[in-house]
Write a protein that holds these residues in place. Sequence first.
Motif, PDB file in Angstrom:
ATOM      1  N   LEU A 100      14.076  84.797  67.677  1.00 47.67           N
ATOM      2  CA  LEU A 100      15.230  84.046  66.797  1.00 47.67           C
ATOM      3  C   LEU A 100      14.746  83.122  65.725  1.00 47.67           C
ATOM      4  CD1 LEU A 100      17.543  82.161  69.499  1.00 47.67           C
ATOM      5  CD2 LEU A 100      18.198  84.327  67.999  1.00 47.67           C
ATOM      6  N   ARG A 101      13.367  82.784  65.621  1.00 48.36           N
ATOM      7  CA  ARG A 101      12.815  82.282  64.771  1.00 48.36           C
ATOM      8  C   ARG A 101      11.975  83.043  63.774  1.00 48.36           C
ATOM      9  NH1 ARG A 101      10.355  76.332  66.754  1.00 48.36           N
ATOM     10  NH2 ARG A 101      12.399  75.572  67.349  1.00 48.36           N
ATOM     11  N   GLY A 102      12.141  84.210  63.979  1.00 42.50           N
ATOM     12  CA  GLY A 102      11.606  85.423  62.996  1.00 42.50           C
ATOM     13  C   GLY A 102      10.256  85.789  63.430  1.00 42.50           C
ATOM     14  N   VAL A 103       9.856  85.423  64.575  1.00 43.53           N
ATOM     15  CA  VAL A 103       8.465  86.021  64.959  1.00 43.53           C
ATOM     16  C   VAL A 103       8.482  87.446  65.317  1.00 43.53           C
ATOM     17  CG1 VAL A 103       6.229  85.780  66.629  1.00 43.53           C
ATOM     18  CG2 VAL A 103       7.492  83.676  65.886  1.00 43.53           C
ATOM     19  N   ALA A 104       7.397  88.348  64.973  1.00 41.58           N
ATOM     20  CA  ALA A 104       7.541  89.593  65.036  1.00 41.58           C
ATOM     21  C   ALA A 104       7.489  89.927  66.499  1.00 41.58           C
ATOM     22  CB  ALA A 104       6.082  90.261  64.423  1.00 41.58           C
ATOM     23  N   LYS A 105       8.393  91.133  66.901  1.00 43.59           N
ATOM     24  CA  LYS A 105       8.523  91.396  68.309  1.00 43.59           C
ATOM     25  C   LYS A 105       7.122  91.427  68.939  1.00 43.59           C
ATOM     26  CE  LYS A 105      11.851  93.995  69.279  1.00 43.59           C
ATOM     27  NZ  LYS A 105      13.034  95.194  69.536  1.00 43.59           N
ATOM     28  N   LYS A 106       5.969  92.173  68.264  1.00 41.70           N
ATOM     29  CA  LYS A 106       4.784  92.299  68.986  1.00 41.70           C
ATOM     30  C   LYS A 106       4.288  90.908  69.386  1.00 41.70           C
ATOM     31  CE  LYS A 106       0.392  94.785  68.495  1.00 41.70           C
ATOM     32  NZ  LYS A 106      -0.370  95.831  67.834  1.00 41.70           N
ATOM     33  N   ASP A 107       4.259  90.273  68.353  1.00 43.71           N
ATOM     34  CA  ASP A 107       3.619  88.690  68.591  1.00 43.71           C
ATOM     35  C   ASP A 107       4.479  87.938  69.651  1.00 43.71           C
ATOM     36  OD1 ASP A 107       1.669  89.700  66.907  1.00 43.71           O
ATOM     37  OD2 ASP A 107       2.503  88.559  65.401  1.00 43.71           O
ATOM     38  N   ALA A 108       5.548  88.143  69.613  1.00 41.20           N
ATOM     39  CA  ALA A 108       6.365  87.395  70.387  1.00 41.20           C
ATOM     40  C   ALA A 108       6.394  87.956  71.948  1.00 41.20           C
ATOM     41  CB  ALA A 108       7.958  87.514  70.061  1.00 41.20           C
ATOM     42  N   ARG A 109       6.369  89.181  72.024  1.00 38.27           N
ATOM     43  CA  ARG A 109       6.092  89.598  73.339  1.00 38.27           C
ATOM     44  C   ARG A 109       4.632  89.304  74.112  1.00 38.27           C
ATOM     45  NH1 ARG A 109       9.068  95.630  73.063  1.00 38.27           N
ATOM     46  NH2 ARG A 109      11.174  94.790  73.553  1.00 38.27           N
ATOM     47  N   ALA A 110       3.630  89.247  72.975  1.00 41.20           N
ATOM     48  CA  ALA A 110       2.290  88.801  73.642  1.00 41.20           C
ATOM     49  C   ALA A 110       2.281  87.524  73.973  1.00 41.20           C
ATOM     50  CB  ALA A 110       1.543  89.347  72.519  1.00 41.20           C
ATOM     51  N   GLN A 111       2.990  86.595  73.426  1.00 37.90           N
ATOM     52  CA  GLN A 111       3.015  85.194  73.769  1.00 37.90           C
ATOM     53  C   GLN A 111       3.832  84.959  75.011  1.00 37.90           C
ATOM     54  OE1 GLN A 111       3.960  82.108  70.715  1.00 37.90           O
ATOM     55  NE2 GLN A 111       3.517  83.717  69.236  1.00 37.90           N
ATOM     56  N   ALA A 112       5.063  85.880  75.158  1.00 38.87           N
ATOM     57  CA  ALA A 112       5.817  85.855  76.290  1.00 38.87           C
ATOM     58  C   ALA A 112       5.018  86.234  77.561  1.00 38.87           C
ATOM     59  CB  ALA A 112       7.007  86.657  76.177  1.00 38.87           C
ATOM     60  N   ALA A 113       4.064  87.235  77.420  1.00 43.73           N
ATOM     61  CA  ALA A 113       3.348  87.598  78.445  1.00 43.73           C
ATOM     62  C   ALA A 113       2.187  86.577  78.981  1.00 43.73           C
ATOM     63  CB  ALA A 113       2.520  88.922  78.081  1.00 43.73           C
ATOM     64  N   ASP A 114       1.768  85.731  77.990  1.00 40.90           N
ATOM     65  CA  ASP A 114       0.915  84.814  78.290  1.00 40.90           C
ATOM     66  C   ASP A 114       1.642  83.622  78.895  1.00 40.90           C
ATOM     67  OD1 ASP A 114      -1.714  83.326  77.931  1.00 40.90           O
ATOM     68  OD2 ASP A 114      -0.299  81.986  76.701  1.00 40.90           O
ATOM     69  N   TRP A 115       2.758  83.512  78.628  1.00 42.94           N
ATOM     70  CA  TRP A 115       3.593  82.303  79.218  1.00 42.94           C
ATOM     71  C   TRP A 115       3.805  82.852  80.605  1.00 42.94           C
ATOM     72  CZ3 TRP A 115       4.023  77.467  79.341  1.00 42.94           C
ATOM     73  CH2 TRP A 115       3.708  76.680  78.039  1.00 42.94           C
ATOM     74  N   ALA A 116       4.195  84.088  80.724  1.00 41.78           N
ATOM     75  CA  ALA A 116       4.588  84.470  82.075  1.00 41.78           C
ATOM     76  C   ALA A 116       3.358  84.411  83.132  1.00 41.78           C
ATOM     77  CB  ALA A 116       5.046  86.026  82.020  1.00 41.78           C
ATOM     78  N   GLU A 117       2.196  84.556  82.456  1.00 46.38           N
ATOM     79  CA  GLU A 117       1.173  84.452  83.553  1.00 46.38           C
ATOM     80  C   GLU A 117       0.833  82.770  83.800  1.00 46.38           C
ATOM     81  OE1 GLU A 117      -3.703  85.661  83.598  1.00 46.38           O
ATOM     82  OE2 GLU A 117      -2.440  86.199  82.103  1.00 46.38           O
ATOM     83  N   LYS A 118       1.183  82.074  82.765  1.00 47.40           N
ATOM     84  CA  LYS A 118       0.981  80.878  83.216  1.00 47.40           C
ATOM     85  C   LYS A 118       1.856  80.149  84.051  1.00 47.40           C
ATOM     86  CE  LYS A 118      -0.591  79.391  78.579  1.00 47.40           C
ATOM     87  NZ  LYS A 118      -0.294  78.480  77.510  1.00 47.40           N
ATOM     88  N   VAL A 119       3.084  80.673  84.473  1.00 48.13           N
ATOM     89  CA  VAL A 119       4.289  80.315  85.174  1.00 48.13           C
ATOM     90  C   VAL A 119       4.241  81.185  86.468  1.00 48.13           C
ATOM     91  CG1 VAL A 119       5.418  79.222  83.336  1.00 48.13           C
ATOM     92  CG2 VAL A 119       6.200  81.645  84.074  1.00 48.13           C
ATOM     93  N   GLY A 120       3.480  82.069  86.506  1.00 48.40           N
ATOM     94  CA  GLY A 120       3.338  82.981  87.762  1.00 48.40           C
ATOM     95  C   GLY A 120       4.499  84.114  87.807  1.00 48.40           C
ATOM     96  N   LEU A 121       4.658  84.664  86.495  1.00 45.54           N
ATOM     97  CA  LEU A 121       5.623  85.706  86.515  1.00 45.54           C
ATOM     98  C   LEU A 121       4.743  87.021  85.755  1.00 45.54           C
ATOM     99  CD1 LEU A 121       8.950  84.075  85.262  1.00 45.54           C
ATOM    100  CD2 LEU A 121       8.520  84.914  87.581  1.00 45.54           C
ATOM    101  N   ALA A 122       3.567  86.930  85.976  1.00 42.90           N
ATOM    102  CA  ALA A 122       2.754  87.940  85.276  1.00 42.90           C
ATOM    103  C   ALA A 122       3.314  89.466  85.933  1.00 42.90           C
ATOM    104  CB  ALA A 122       1.406  88.007  85.209  1.00 42.90           C
ATOM    105  N   ASP A 123       3.761  89.409  87.048  1.00 42.61           N
ATOM    106  CA  ASP A 123       3.944  90.760  87.666  1.00 42.61           C
ATOM    107  C   ASP A 123       5.191  91.070  87.759  1.00 42.61           C
ATOM    108  OD1 ASP A 123       1.405  90.800  88.663  1.00 42.61           O
ATOM    109  OD2 ASP A 123       1.671  89.941  90.484  1.00 42.61           O
TER     110      ASP A 123
END
Length: 237
Positions: A100-123
């Motif tokens: 929504l803030r205009g971050v490129a999809k690739k970068d946004a998904r990379a950050q999302a994967a990092d946060w998923a790992e932090k909260v235990g949702l990597a799998d």
Amino acid sequence: MVDILPLTLHDVQVYKRRKRLIGPIDLTLGPTGTTIVMGPNGSGKTTLLRLLHGLERVGSGQLNWAVATTEAHRHQAYVFQSPIMMRRSVCDCIAYPLLLRGVAKKDARAQAADWAEKVGLADALQRNAKVLSGGEKQKLALARALIRKPKVLFLDEPCANLDGAATSEIETILQTARSSGTRIIMATHDMGQAKRLADDVLFLLKGRIHETNAATPFFEAPQTPEAKAFLHGDLIL
């Protein structure tokens, strides 16, 4: 770096259909720590959080951030008791605020994967968010809120109906966020959770702040009979 706090309220009231739900309230929330909002059912906890976040209109009085309200809203997030899940993958749900803030999809998904790992949702990155368990949905909601690096995070009973393991995981996430500088304002019915997380406590009763204090003196020596009764588990009529 934008400093949106302190948040100050002076003589603030909220009305619905001419009925006063909140107030009058005078309050200042400083820039650091975890504030726990407590009180009996119907005391106004959710309405207060929604008011502070801007989801409820100020009926009268003044509510002021340290910056313009529109700027303050850009730097805060809200986690509901029952988080809303989009019909998307876990990865895309977490990445959504960045998109929504205009971050490129690739970068946004990379950050999302990092946060998923932090909260235990990597799998669970490619799973549909709608099929997650209650605890997993709440962790996704936290990741979706924290990926924006908010200055202030509001939470309304984030561990309601979750088991002990899920609650412990979420509390760890919140403690890490607090240590990283996120200001946390959270409502909870869980006395143990309040004692574990709170730096200070707002005790609401009938839509007003009945007592406020640092956590240790509030829990060890409440100043009002109503707060004492609440902590003892007594009914407050």
